[in-house]
Motif scaffolding. Structure first.
Motif, PDB file in Angstrom:
ATOM      1  N   LYS A 164       6.671  -6.172   1.224  1.00 33.10           N
ATOM      2  CA  LYS A 164       7.163  -5.051   0.442  1.00 33.10           C
ATOM      3  C   LYS A 164       6.038  -4.639  -0.509  1.00 33.10           C
ATOM      4  CE  LYS A 164      11.456  -5.294  -0.864  1.00 33.10           C
ATOM      5  NZ  LYS A 164      12.662  -5.622  -1.682  1.00 33.10           N
ATOM      6  N   PHE A 165       5.809  -3.338  -0.638  1.00 33.38           N
ATOM      7  CA  PHE A 165       4.629  -2.829  -1.330  1.00 33.38           C
ATOM      8  C   PHE A 165       5.027  -2.000  -2.546  1.00 33.38           C
ATOM      9  CE2 PHE A 165       4.050  -3.211   3.198  1.00 33.38           C
ATOM     10  CZ  PHE A 165       2.860  -3.911   3.323  1.00 33.38           C
ATOM     11  N   LEU A 166       4.322  -2.227  -3.659  1.00 31.26           N
ATOM     12  CA  LEU A 166       4.526  -1.438  -4.870  1.00 31.26           C
ATOM     13  C   LEU A 166       3.185  -0.906  -5.346  1.00 31.26           C
ATOM     14  CD1 LEU A 166       6.439  -0.432  -7.135  1.00 31.26           C
ATOM     15  CD2 LEU A 166       5.896  -2.526  -8.388  1.00 31.26           C
ATOM     16  N   PHE A 167       3.120   0.405  -5.543  1.00 31.37           N
ATOM     17  CA  PHE A 167       1.890   1.069  -5.996  1.00 31.37           C
ATOM     18  C   PHE A 167       2.032   1.524  -7.442  1.00 31.37           C
ATOM     19  CE2 PHE A 167       1.520   1.400  -1.486  1.00 31.37           C
ATOM     20  CZ  PHE A 167       0.173   1.577  -1.183  1.00 31.37           C
ATOM     21  N   LEU A 168       0.972   1.326  -8.206  1.00 34.88           N
ATOM     22  CA  LEU A 168       0.841   1.995  -9.497  1.00 34.88           C
ATOM     23  C   LEU A 168      -0.168   3.116  -9.289  1.00 34.88           C
ATOM     24  CD1 LEU A 168       1.394   2.286 -12.510  1.00 34.88           C
ATOM     25  CD2 LEU A 168      -0.529   0.739 -12.927  1.00 34.88           C
ATOM     26  N   GLY A 169       0.326   4.348  -9.297  1.00 35.00           N
ATOM     27  CA  GLY A 169      -0.526   5.493  -8.985  1.00 35.00           C
ATOM     28  C   GLY A 169       0.011   6.189  -7.754  1.00 35.00           C
ATOM     29  N   ALA A 170       0.330   7.481  -7.894  1.00 34.36           N
ATOM     30  CA  ALA A 170       0.907   8.232  -6.777  1.00 34.36           C
ATOM     31  C   ALA A 170       0.102   9.503  -6.518  1.00 34.36           C
ATOM     32  CB  ALA A 170       2.361   8.571  -7.078  1.00 34.36           C
ATOM     33  N   GLY A 171      -1.209   9.383  -6.669  1.00 35.21           N
ATOM     34  CA  GLY A 171      -2.095  10.503  -6.380  1.00 35.21           C
ATOM     35  C   GLY A 171      -2.555  10.469  -4.937  1.00 35.21           C
ATOM     36  N   GLU A 172      -3.723  11.070  -4.666  1.00 35.82           N
ATOM     37  CA  GLU A 172      -4.187  11.159  -3.282  1.00 35.82           C
ATOM     38  C   GLU A 172      -4.512   9.794  -2.693  1.00 35.82           C
ATOM     39  OE1 GLU A 172      -8.483  12.822  -3.087  1.00 35.82           O
ATOM     40  OE2 GLU A 172      -7.583  13.762  -4.832  1.00 35.82           O
ATOM     41  N   ALA A 173      -5.089   8.892  -3.489  1.00 42.22           N
ATOM     42  CA  ALA A 173      -5.407   7.558  -2.967  1.00 42.22           C
ATOM     43  C   ALA A 173      -4.126   6.770  -2.699  1.00 42.22           C
ATOM     44  CB  ALA A 173      -6.299   6.811  -3.952  1.00 42.22           C
ATOM     45  N   GLY A 174      -3.216   6.723  -3.688  1.00 44.12           N
ATOM     46  CA  GLY A 174      -1.996   5.940  -3.545  1.00 44.12           C
ATOM     47  C   GLY A 174      -1.121   6.404  -2.399  1.00 44.12           C
ATOM     48  N   THR A 175      -0.852   7.706  -2.324  1.00 42.93           N
ATOM     49  CA  THR A 175       0.009   8.217  -1.261  1.00 42.93           C
ATOM     50  C   THR A 175      -0.687   8.153   0.101  1.00 42.93           C
ATOM     51  OG1 THR A 175      -0.701  10.465  -1.820  1.00 42.93           O
ATOM     52  CG2 THR A 175       1.379   9.707  -2.747  1.00 42.93           C
ATOM     53  N   GLY A 176      -2.024   8.288   0.094  1.00 40.01           N
ATOM     54  CA  GLY A 176      -2.767   8.162   1.358  1.00 40.01           C
ATOM     55  C   GLY A 176      -2.668   6.760   1.936  1.00 40.01           C
ATOM     56  N   ILE A 177      -2.833   5.748   1.072  1.00 40.06           N
ATOM     57  CA  ILE A 177      -2.712   4.348   1.506  1.00 40.06           C
ATOM     58  C   ILE A 177      -1.285   4.083   1.982  1.00 40.06           C
ATOM     59  CG2 ILE A 177      -2.832   1.927   0.790  1.00 40.06           C
ATOM     60  CD1 ILE A 177      -4.808   2.898  -1.438  1.00 40.06           C
ATOM     61  N   ALA A 178      -0.313   4.529   1.186  1.00 35.83           N
ATOM     62  CA  ALA A 178       1.090   4.299   1.526  1.00 35.83           C
ATOM     63  C   ALA A 178       1.436   4.891   2.887  1.00 35.83           C
ATOM     64  CB  ALA A 178       1.981   4.908   0.443  1.00 35.83           C
ATOM     65  N   GLU A 179       0.959   6.102   3.147  1.00 38.20           N
ATOM     66  CA  GLU A 179       1.268   6.762   4.420  1.00 38.20           C
ATOM     67  C   GLU A 179       0.654   6.021   5.606  1.00 38.20           C
ATOM     68  OE1 GLU A 179       3.171   9.783   6.686  1.00 38.20           O
ATOM     69  OE2 GLU A 179       3.399   9.099   4.618  1.00 38.20           O
ATOM     70  N   LEU A 180      -0.567   5.516   5.448  1.00 36.49           N
ATOM     71  CA  LEU A 180      -1.205   4.804   6.561  1.00 36.49           C
ATOM     72  C   LEU A 180      -0.517   3.452   6.809  1.00 36.49           C
ATOM     73  CD1 LEU A 180      -3.550   5.389   8.521  1.00 36.49           C
ATOM     74  CD2 LEU A 180      -4.963   3.868   7.150  1.00 36.49           C
ATOM     75  N   ILE A 181      -0.081   2.775   5.738  1.00 40.08           N
ATOM     76  CA  ILE A 181       0.667   1.523   5.908  1.00 40.08           C
ATOM     77  C   ILE A 181       1.969   1.811   6.654  1.00 40.08           C
ATOM     78  CG2 ILE A 181       1.948  -0.291   4.694  1.00 40.08           C
ATOM     79  CD1 ILE A 181      -0.142  -0.091   2.436  1.00 40.08           C
ATOM     80  N   ALA A 182       2.673   2.881   6.241  1.00 39.05           N
ATOM     81  CA  ALA A 182       3.925   3.251   6.908  1.00 39.05           C
ATOM     82  C   ALA A 182       3.682   3.587   8.377  1.00 39.05           C
ATOM     83  CB  ALA A 182       4.568   4.432   6.187  1.00 39.05           C
ATOM     84  N   LEU A 183       2.580   4.246   8.663  1.00 38.16           N
ATOM     85  CA  LEU A 183       2.233   4.609  10.040  1.00 38.16           C
ATOM     86  C   LEU A 183       1.981   3.360  10.879  1.00 38.16           C
ATOM     87  CD1 LEU A 183       1.741   7.313  11.595  1.00 38.16           C
ATOM     88  CD2 LEU A 183      -0.686   6.975  11.153  1.00 38.16           C
TER      89      LEU A 183
END
Length: 618
Positions: free
Chosen positions: A360-379
């Motif tokens: 389970k993943f928790l990010f601090l930061g929801a900008g281009e880097a954070g959402t980009g990483i999150a999307e690739l993990i989800a993919l």
């Protein structure tokens, strides 16, 4: 003796010679010829014949001659050769070369091999105590001896990477106006609107394969640095060459200058950019559209535009979406960061066990880097589990400046944050979000330092035997926590990596080697893979292939030291493997244009790499 080709050219009438070489119009060539003559096979200015200094440029002639373009014709030898960074070897010119290329007397008599030159320069660099001084020394070297610059960088990558790239490049950008010596790359400002194609043609190289462009609005974690953001494209492209083997002449750094909202820079008398507020809206969009069209027109379909580098979030996502279907574009902040982080997570599974779906993943930061990483993990989760992307996103939570991103906030969220708004009561503080979500992985992309506090790390350690903590913000001062803090507060159990490098940490008589989740692991090899396959478009599967290739390079010895990334000393080998995987994916997806596909892509990638060793001149 004069080479045969030059001898034949000189026998031409001067007018014919100039038109053959320059392809210029009748009027300009004729005007130039009125003030020049042939003297022993060399074009010189008539007014200067008999003078002690030959006035090739017409600087001492009559006023009317000052309006004529100062064309010169020369072969790289002698004084000119020593000032050509691409071919200069300094004291490494042999006795034979010094005779053949008119270098006698222009150099001290000593001969020094490239290896000895490298040893001397590394000794000199280590005398500097201030990182910015080392950066400036490296930039000076690049401007006078290109091959020696890259040789130093390739052979001493772990020591010099922080000098030419993060974190020192951040300080260099902040002070770029003060340390500015000579322009590197192209500056395209609002003044060039309507003539960007001509500006691109002003660049001397025609076979460009990689362009890195910034508009300077969000440089690392330092904010809007305007035109001074040029340090980022210059630094990134030096790594494309040193780490990925892309030849220097195929790289083009570009800064799009639309102004800056940085009041300090606007008041700075040494600021080198447009002194106006940042352009937005239609004016901004039209300039970017003209630039992208001109790039494609001038360099073709296969030029890689590492686009929107350190652009602000609101522009980066929109521009990437807009041009990904028409150009070969790649955003390192969004896609490169995501790929390198995913590689670290895949490698970390060897230390914590289980599959990616168990986490389970928790990010601090929801900008281009954070959402980009999150999307690739989800993919990647979707690919592994065959579950829909909407379902795998639910294992990933993001915290922004207003707290946990939840469904009740959806109406007020920016569009790129909305997929991460899950059902949960609002949570404001990060430590409370950690306690509520109970993540196994904590990732920081906030750009704000010291946000992974002792309470946060201790909370992670309370329900994870080996908490994975990635403090990715750059430069070092903006890191969410230091390596020492992560190991101490987790009692030595954390699996830690950062965006900028940290020194080894000793805790409880054990030495921990903190890893660096540096984009430089990914983008040079990715770029090489796109080039060798002749790819015409990017695809997310190429990012996944790059992640898998990088994670496969982590050895058991690395794991034993707690590392989830391989050492940078093997980076060119790593880049070759990444390039091979990316190229293979391009061929598989039908996006490659260099046919047929080579049988051994790793060997082929290595054979295509630029090597900075000196060549012999005849």
């Amino acid at each position: 003796m004069m080479p045969d080709l030059l001898r034949r050219l000189v026998t031409l009438k001067p007018e014919s010679f100039l038109r053959l070489v320059f392809g210029r119009g009748e009027r300009k060539v004729s005007a130039w010829m009125e003030s020049t003559t042939m003297n022993g096979g060399e074009l010189v200015n008539k007014a200067a014949v008999g003078c002690s200094v030959v006035d090739v440029y017409g600087e001492d002639s009559a006023m009317e001659d000052q309006f004529v373009t100062p064309w010169t014709v020369s072969i790289a030898s002698g004084y000119t050769l020593l000032r050509d960074p691409r071919h200069n070897k300094g004291l490494a010119f042999t006795e034979k070369e010094r005779d053949a290329h008119y270098l006698r007397g222009l150099l001290p008599p000593a001969f020094m091999t490239q290896e000895l030159q490298e040893k001397r320069l590394m000794h000199n660099l280590r005398q500097y105590k201030v990182p910015l001084q080392r950066y400036m020394a490296m930039m000076d070297l690049q401007e006078r001896n290109e091959k020696l610059f890259y040789k130093l960088l390739v052979d001493n990558v772990e020591e010099l990477l922080p000098v030419v790239y993060t974190p020192t490049v951040g300080e260099a950008c902040q002070k770029y106006g003060s340390i500015f010596r000579r322009p590197q790359g192209l500056y395209i400002s609002l003044k060039e609107k309507g003539k960007i194609l001509q500006v691109l043609k002003n660049w001397p190289e025609r076979r460009i394969q990689v362009i890195v462009v910034t508009d300077g609005e969000r440089i690392l974690g330092l904010g809007d640095l305007g035109c001074q953001g040029m340090g980022i494209p210059v630094g990134k492209l030096s790594l494309y060459t040193a780490l990925g083997g892309v030849r220097p002449s195929a790289c083009l750094p570009v800064t799009i200058d639309v102004g800056t909202n940085n009041e300090q820079l606007l008041k700075d008398e040494f600021y080198i950019g447009l002194k106006q507020k940042r352009a937005t809206g239609q004016e901004y969009a039209e300039l970017l559209q003209e630039f992208m069209s001109a790039v494609k027109q001038n360099y073709g379909e296969k030029v890689l535009v590492q686009q929107f580098e350190d652009f602000a979030n609101h522009n980066a996502f929109e521009l990437l979406a807009k041009y990904s279907s028409t150009h070969l574009v790649f955003n390192d902040d969004i896609q490169g960061t995501a790929s390198v982080v995913l590689a670290g997570l895949i490698a970390a599974l060897k230390l914590v066990g289980g599959t990616l779906a168990n986490h389970k993943f928790l990010f601090l930061g929801a900008g281009e880097a954070g959402t980009g990483i999150a999307e690739l993990i989800a993919l990647e989760l979707s690919r592994q589990t065959k579950a829909p992307l909407e379902e795998t996103r639910k294992k990933i939570w993001l915290v922004d400046s207003k707290g946990l991103i939840v469904s009740s906030r959806k109406e007020s969220l920016q569009h790129f944050k909305k997929p991460w708004a899950h059902e949960h009561e609002p949570v404001k503080a990060l430590v409370d979000a950690v306690k509520a979500i109970k993540p196994t992985v904590l990732i920081g992309t906030s750009g704000v330092g010291k946000t992974f506090t002792k309470d946060v790390v201790e909370a992670m350690a309370s329900f994870n035997k080996k908490p994975i903590i990635l403090a990715l913000s750059n430069p070092t001062s903006q890191s969410e926590c230091t390596a020492e803090e992560a190991y101490q507060w987790s009692e030595g159990r954390a699996i830690y990596a950062s965006g900028s490098p940290f020194d080894p940490v000793e805790y409880n008589e054990k030495v921990f080697l903190p890893g660096q989740a540096n984009n430089a692991y990914i983008f040079p090899g990715l770029g090489l893979g796109l080039i060798i396959s002749g790819a015409i478009r990017m695809h997310d599967d190429m990012l996944l292939a790059a992640s898998e290739a990088l994670s496969a390079q982590v050895t058991q010895e690395n794991f034993d030291n707690g590392l989830i990334y391989p050492p940078f000393t093997n980076i060119r080998k790593i880049s070759a493997h990444i390039a091979a995987k990316v190229a293979a994916k391009a061929y598989e997806l039908g996006l490659a244009s260099h046919l047929p596909q080579p049988k051994d892509l790793v060997t082929y990638a290595e054979s295509c790499m630029y090597h900075p060793e000196y060549r012999s001149y005849h």
